[in-house]
Enzyme design. Sequence first.
Site, PDB file in Angstrom:
ATOM      1  N   GLY A 113       3.326  13.009   3.024  1.00 27.89           N
ATOM      2  CA  GLY A 113       2.511  11.877   3.475  1.00 27.89           C
ATOM      3  C   GLY A 113       3.134  11.232   4.693  1.00 27.89           C
ATOM      4  N   GLY A 139       9.285  16.092  -2.039  1.00 23.87           N
ATOM      5  CA  GLY A 139       8.712  17.444  -1.989  1.00 23.87           C
ATOM      6  C   GLY A 139       9.159  18.169  -0.725  1.00 23.87           C
ATOM      7  N   GLY A 199       9.199  13.174   2.156  1.00 24.99           N
ATOM      8  CA  GLY A 199       9.498  12.728   0.806  1.00 24.99           C
ATOM      9  C   GLY A 199      10.228  13.786   0.001  1.00 24.99           C
ATOM     10  N   MET A 218      -0.657   1.900  -3.421  1.00 25.83           N
ATOM     11  CA  MET A 218      -0.234   3.293  -3.593  1.00 25.83           C
ATOM     12  C   MET A 218       0.982   3.393  -4.515  1.00 25.83           C
ATOM     13  SD  MET A 218      -0.995   5.275  -0.053  1.00 25.83           S
ATOM     14  CE  MET A 218      -2.697   5.701   0.335  1.00 25.83           C
ATOM     15  N   ARG A 238      -6.117 -23.944 -18.926  1.00 22.80           N
ATOM     16  CA  ARG A 238      -5.219 -25.056 -18.558  1.00 22.80           C
ATOM     17  C   ARG A 238      -5.465 -25.515 -17.109  1.00 22.80           C
ATOM     18  NH1 ARG A 238      -1.156 -21.799 -20.979  1.00 22.80           N
ATOM     19  NH2 ARG A 238      -0.411 -21.278 -18.905  1.00 22.80           N
ATOM     20  N   ASP A 270       6.704   5.362  -0.475  1.00 28.21           N
ATOM     21  CA  ASP A 270       6.948   5.103  -1.912  1.00 28.21           C
ATOM     22  C   ASP A 270       8.361   4.608  -2.235  1.00 28.21           C
ATOM     23  OD1 ASP A 270       4.409   5.877  -2.577  1.00 28.21           O
ATOM     24  OD2 ASP A 270       4.947   7.973  -2.924  1.00 28.21           O
ATOM     25  N   ARG A 330      -0.855   3.096   4.772  1.00 30.00           N
ATOM     26  CA  ARG A 330      -0.006   4.078   5.461  1.00 30.00           C
ATOM     27  C   ARG A 330       0.115   3.804   6.958  1.00 30.00           C
ATOM     28  NH1 ARG A 330       1.878   8.220   2.774  1.00 30.00           N
ATOM     29  NH2 ARG A 330       0.750   8.963   0.959  1.00 30.00           N
TER      30      ARG A 330
HETATM   31  P1  ATP Z   1       5.236  11.976  -0.195  1.00 33.80           P
HETATM   32  O1  ATP Z   1       6.314  11.313  -0.986  1.00 33.80           O
HETATM   33  O2  ATP Z   1       4.750  11.135   0.914  1.00 33.80           O
HETATM   34  O3  ATP Z   1       4.134  12.557  -1.042  1.00 33.80           O
HETATM   35  P2  ATP Z   1       6.450  14.575  -0.076  1.00 33.80           P
HETATM   36  O4  ATP Z   1       7.358  15.197   0.904  1.00 33.80           O
HETATM   37  O5  ATP Z   1       7.019  14.361  -1.457  1.00 33.80           O
HETATM   38  O6  ATP Z   1       5.913  13.228   0.551  1.00 33.80           O
HETATM   39  P3  ATP Z   1       4.780  16.769  -0.997  1.00 33.80           P
HETATM   40  O7  ATP Z   1       3.312  16.983  -0.857  1.00 33.80           O
HETATM   41  O8  ATP Z   1       5.346  16.723  -2.357  1.00 33.80           O
HETATM   42  O9  ATP Z   1       5.102  15.432  -0.181  1.00 33.80           O
HETATM   43  O10 ATP Z   1       5.550  17.908  -0.191  1.00 33.80           O
HETATM   44  C1  ATP Z   1       5.205  18.241   1.138  1.00 33.80           C
HETATM   45  C2  ATP Z   1       5.273  19.743   1.321  1.00 33.80           C
HETATM   46  O11 ATP Z   1       6.604  20.189   1.013  1.00 33.80           O
HETATM   47  C3  ATP Z   1       4.376  20.566   0.385  1.00 33.80           C
HETATM   48  O12 ATP Z   1       3.055  20.684   0.874  1.00 33.80           O
HETATM   49  C4  ATP Z   1       5.092  21.903   0.358  1.00 33.80           C
HETATM   50  O13 ATP Z   1       4.770  22.676   1.489  1.00 33.80           O
HETATM   51  C5  ATP Z   1       6.562  21.485   0.421  1.00 33.80           C
HETATM   52  N1  ATP Z   1       7.107  21.443  -0.951  1.00 33.80           N
HETATM   53  C6  ATP Z   1       6.946  20.472  -1.877  1.00 33.80           C
HETATM   54  N2  ATP Z   1       7.519  20.794  -3.041  1.00 33.80           N
HETATM   55  C7  ATP Z   1       8.055  22.019  -2.866  1.00 33.80           C
HETATM   56  C8  ATP Z   1       8.776  22.936  -3.697  1.00 33.80           C
HETATM   57  N3  ATP Z   1       9.066  22.642  -4.969  1.00 33.80           N
HETATM   58  N4  ATP Z   1       9.143  24.116  -3.169  1.00 33.80           N
HETATM   59  C9  ATP Z   1       8.852  24.424  -1.884  1.00 33.80           C
HETATM   60  N5  ATP Z   1       8.178  23.622  -1.052  1.00 33.80           N
HETATM   61  C10 ATP Z   1       7.785  22.442  -1.519  1.00 33.80           C
END
Ligand code: ATP
Length: 321
Positions: free
Chosen positions: A13, A106, A104, A172, A214, A130, A255
């Site tokens: 995000g 991910g 983030g 959010m 009240r 977040d 955002r």
């Molecule tokens: P936000 O907190 O804003 O959602 P984020 O980085 O956590 O941000 P995600 O959608 O979880 O957002 O991850 C972004 C991208 O990172 C995913 O689309 C994917 O390509 C990659 N990614 C996430 N998790 C994994 C994983 N377990 N293994 C490999 N790639 C990943």
Amino acid sequence: MIKKAIAVMTSGGDSPGMNAAARAVVRTALHEGVDVYGINNGYKGLLKDDIEQLNGRSVSDLIQRGGTFLGTARSSEFKTKEGRQKGYENLKKRGIEGLVIIGGDGSLTGGSLLSKEFGLPIVGLPGTIDNDVWGTDYTIGADTAANTIVEAINKLRDTASAHRRIIIVEVMGHKSGWLAMTTGIAGGAEYILVPEVKYDLDEMCHELREAYDRGKRYSIIVVAEGACDAVGLGKVVGEKTGIDTRVSVLGHIQRGGSPTVEDRMKASMLGEKAALAIISGVTNVVFGFDAGKVVSINLFDAVTNKKTLDPELVRLSRVLA
Ligand code: ATP
């Protein structure tokens, strides 16, 4: 030690301040005599080979802008080993020796796999509204988003008061209640519902009714989107209390917007650190803040541990409600 080139990307995000961080990475690398490539649209762009070399001017007129000039996206293909191999090859063929990822948990998890599987040096920066990345009490964009929400709450208070209404504000946070808790406290909400803490609907409605009896004029309830369905909650609260109840879902407005001074400053400091670290041969770290100071966190620790909501905030919210 990196001699030739690094790359920078934003992923997941978008969050206000990502531009300031990427700008700092680019300008620091150029200052150190290292080439910088920008990867457009996160891991999706990495796999599509959507990569371009940046210069000092590529990041002009950006520090004040929300969003991310590099674009961001989500990529399911990158979650496969074959996908990551393709991404790695696209970096290698340009002589890119290390990657700074702003995103983030991910996105940072994805980076940790590039490091583990291909030995690619990775430095991460926590970029998410977040504020849920382990090991850092700050993430890029959370302060701006929180200020946007508090501004909205201020406005909702005016109209809630005029009509003696309850207003439920959905913010959010699917899994993390930091934004709701912080803005609920800063916005003076009576109740703050977050995914991490159970709440008693009957008790809340009973207390709201009593307070109105009240003479209370209005109430604000801040709800994280992961805590419950705010629209459904609004219906139930209205029925149970007999008080006119409205729901305001703030959505993507949270955002956007120009980053606050805090986000610009901290993103700039983290961007410089990230570039200097990766150029000097440091890998597998995430830079964040702890008690106002820049800290480095092990990348694998950052992505395997889960940050929890500070119980002090929960306690404070109850005292002040
Ligand atoms: P936000 O907190 O804003 O959602 P984020 O980085 O956590 O941000 P995600 O959608 O979880 O957002 O991850 C972004 C991208 O990172 C995913 O689309 C994917 O390509 C990659 N990614 C996430 N998790 C994994 C994983 N377990 N293994 C490999 N790639 C990943």
